[in-house]
Design an enzyme around this catalytic site. Structure first.
Site, PDB file in Angstrom:
ATOM      1  N   ASN A  69       0.994  -1.426   0.013  1.00 47.90           N
ATOM      2  CA  ASN A  69       0.304   0.021  -0.016  1.00 47.90           C
ATOM      3  C   ASN A  69       0.711   1.103  -0.138  1.00 47.90           C
ATOM      4  O   ASN A  69      -0.021   2.499   0.082  1.00 47.90           O
ATOM      5  CB  ASN A  69      -0.805   0.296   1.106  1.00 47.90           C
ATOM      6  CG  ASN A  69      -2.005  -1.159   1.444  1.00 47.90           C
ATOM      7  OD1 ASN A  69      -1.902  -1.851   2.108  1.00 47.90           O
ATOM      8  ND2 ASN A  69      -2.553  -1.058   0.519  1.00 47.90           N
TER       9      ASN A  69
ATOM     10  N   CYS B 178       0.506  -8.383   0.083  1.00 49.57           N
ATOM     11  CA  CYS B 178      -0.092  -6.898   0.758  1.00 49.57           C
ATOM     12  C   CYS B 178       1.711  -6.680   1.688  1.00 49.57           C
ATOM     13  O   CYS B 178       1.746  -5.903   1.983  1.00 49.57           O
ATOM     14  CB  CYS B 178      -0.786  -7.699   1.703  1.00 49.57           C
ATOM     15  SG  CYS B 178      -2.587  -7.411   0.895  1.00 49.57           S
TER      16      CYS B 178
ATOM     17  N   HIS C  24      -9.424  -4.352  -1.700  1.00 46.02           N
ATOM     18  CA  HIS C  24      -7.914  -4.331  -2.697  1.00 46.02           C
ATOM     19  C   HIS C  24      -7.843  -5.086  -3.912  1.00 46.02           C
ATOM     20  O   HIS C  24      -8.224  -6.286  -3.471  1.00 46.02           O
ATOM     21  CB  HIS C  24      -6.792  -4.111  -2.053  1.00 46.02           C
ATOM     22  CG  HIS C  24      -6.208  -2.759  -0.975  1.00 46.02           C
ATOM     23  ND1 HIS C  24      -5.204  -3.788   0.283  1.00 46.02           N
ATOM     24  CD2 HIS C  24      -6.821  -1.682  -1.056  1.00 46.02           C
ATOM     25  CE1 HIS C  24      -6.025  -1.883   1.029  1.00 46.02           C
ATOM     26  NE2 HIS C  24      -6.058  -1.225   0.024  1.00 46.02           N
TER      27      HIS C  24
HETATM   28  N1  ARG Z   1      -5.393  -3.576   7.134  1.00 49.83           N
HETATM   29  C1  ARG Z   1      -5.109  -3.441   6.164  1.00 49.83           C
HETATM   30  C2  ARG Z   1      -6.124  -2.351   5.427  1.00 49.83           C
HETATM   31  O1  ARG Z   1      -7.431  -3.047   5.593  1.00 49.83           O
HETATM   32  C3  ARG Z   1      -4.785  -4.367   5.257  1.00 49.83           C
HETATM   33  C4  ARG Z   1      -3.995  -4.199   4.064  1.00 49.83           C
HETATM   34  C5  ARG Z   1      -3.788  -5.216   3.265  1.00 49.83           C
HETATM   35  N2  ARG Z   1      -3.029  -4.749   1.963  1.00 49.83           N
HETATM   36  C6  ARG Z   1      -2.904  -5.003   0.998  1.00 49.83           C
HETATM   37  N3  ARG Z   1      -2.280  -4.644  -0.081  1.00 49.83           N
HETATM   38  N4  ARG Z   1      -4.400  -5.403   0.739  1.00 49.83           N
HETATM   39  O2  ARG Z   1      -5.785  -1.682   5.406  1.00 49.83           O
END
Ligand code: ARG
Length: 298
Positions: free
Chosen positions: A80, A278, A182
């Site tokens: 992210n 992730c 995502h």
């Molecule tokens: N707890 C994090 C969120 O909800 C998890 C992020 C996971 N990252 C991803 N690239 N899918 O933002």
């Protein structure tokens, strides 16, 4: 047979020193159940992360690290941090206040990478646009395009910012199932040209866009069981596919196509709605035009 020398994959990761499920910003996160076993789960996350880290190193990856920060439990999800292509990093902007505090830390990490020559340029999104990095903007090397997800986290308007920054095609698809919030939880391009994806994550128009761009024999649609295990949140390096877990059936299908499935349990991160992809961010991706230009120059 002459050994093929592969270009080294470079990743950005962050040790889970302060990782926890401390709030709820997706349906997987339950801070109360985490709190009941906080110590044990924290230890488990360190072990799981270290195993993933070592597996990637063993596959030949080089890994840069972001410094963990107390109070920012989700900083471990470096996918992210930014969208990175051709040495250009487009820094993320987060939807939820719980994660916006990560932005300056990721920026600092990219300034360091720039100082070391691993990144050439750092760009910012327009002020009013949210895009949660590669988590919602997945590079497809075979098709030379980004698969962008919008709705739960990123804005549809980020499509133009990505296209302007990188000059590549961007296929922006709405994500409609809250569990797959995502793009990287819903779709992963494999090195052999196949794309593995979660059908229920997309609208009928989104599915049509996917089927339009991917030949039938290269589509790997996940069952709900593999989807729920986050099998689409995989890291594909050459013919190795690193993921938390999958069904025997999916493993067999992937092996038939010549992939080696490397399962490494990431259950503590699944409690946060994240898995292998992730927890990593590729820093060395390049588009076909740039690859061709480099080849001509060589
Ligand atoms: N707890 C994090 C969120 O909800 C998890 C992020 C996971 N990252 C991803 N690239 N899918 O933002």
């Amino acid at each position: 047979m002459k050994a093929r020398s592969l270009p080294t994959a470079r990743f950005l990761m962050c040790r889970p020193r302060h990782f926890a499920v401390a709030y709820t910003i997706n349906p997987w996160m339950d801070p109360r159940s985490w709190a009941q076993q906080d110590g044990a789960l924290s230890l488990q996350s360190q072990k799981e992360w270290t195993r993933l880290y070592r597996k990637l190193i063993r596959l030949g990856a080089e890994i840069d690290l972001v410094t963990p920060v107390p109070g920012l439990p989700d900083l471990v999800f470096t996918a992210n941090a930014a969208v990175v292509l051709n040495g250009v990093a487009l820094l993320a902007r987060f939807r939820h206040a719980e994660r916006t505090g990560e932005e300056p830390h990721y920026e600092a990490a990219f300034r360091k990478l720039q100082a070391c020559g691993f990144v050439n340029a750092i760009r910012k999104l327009p002020d009013d646009v949210v895009l949660e990095g590669a988590g919602d903007c997945v590079w497809d090397d075979t098709r030379n395009l980004f698969w962008m997800g919008y709705g739960p986290r990123s804005d549809a308007a980020a499509r133009d910012a990505v296209a302007d920054t990188f000059g590549t095609d961007v296929v922006a698809l709405e994500l409609v199932d809250r569990r797959f919030y995502h793009m990287d939880t819903a779709l992963v391009p494999l090195t052999g040209g196949e794309v593995m994806y979660v059908p229920e994550a997309f609208t009928p128009a989104g599915l049509a866009a996917i089927r339009d761009r991917i030949d039938p024999d290269r589509r790997i649609e996940l069952t709900s069981e593999d989807s729920a295990r986050f099998a689409a949140n995989a890291v594909c390096l050459d013919r190795a596919l690193v993921l938390s877990s999958c069904t025997e059936d999916l493993r067999r299908r992937l092996e038939e196509r010549g992939y080696r499935v490397i399962a490494t349990a990431l259950d503590s991160f699944l409690r946060s709605g994240g898995s292998a992809f992730c927890l990593t961010l590729r820093l060395d991706r390049s588009s076909a035009a740039v690859t061709a230009r480099t080849a001509t120059a060589a």
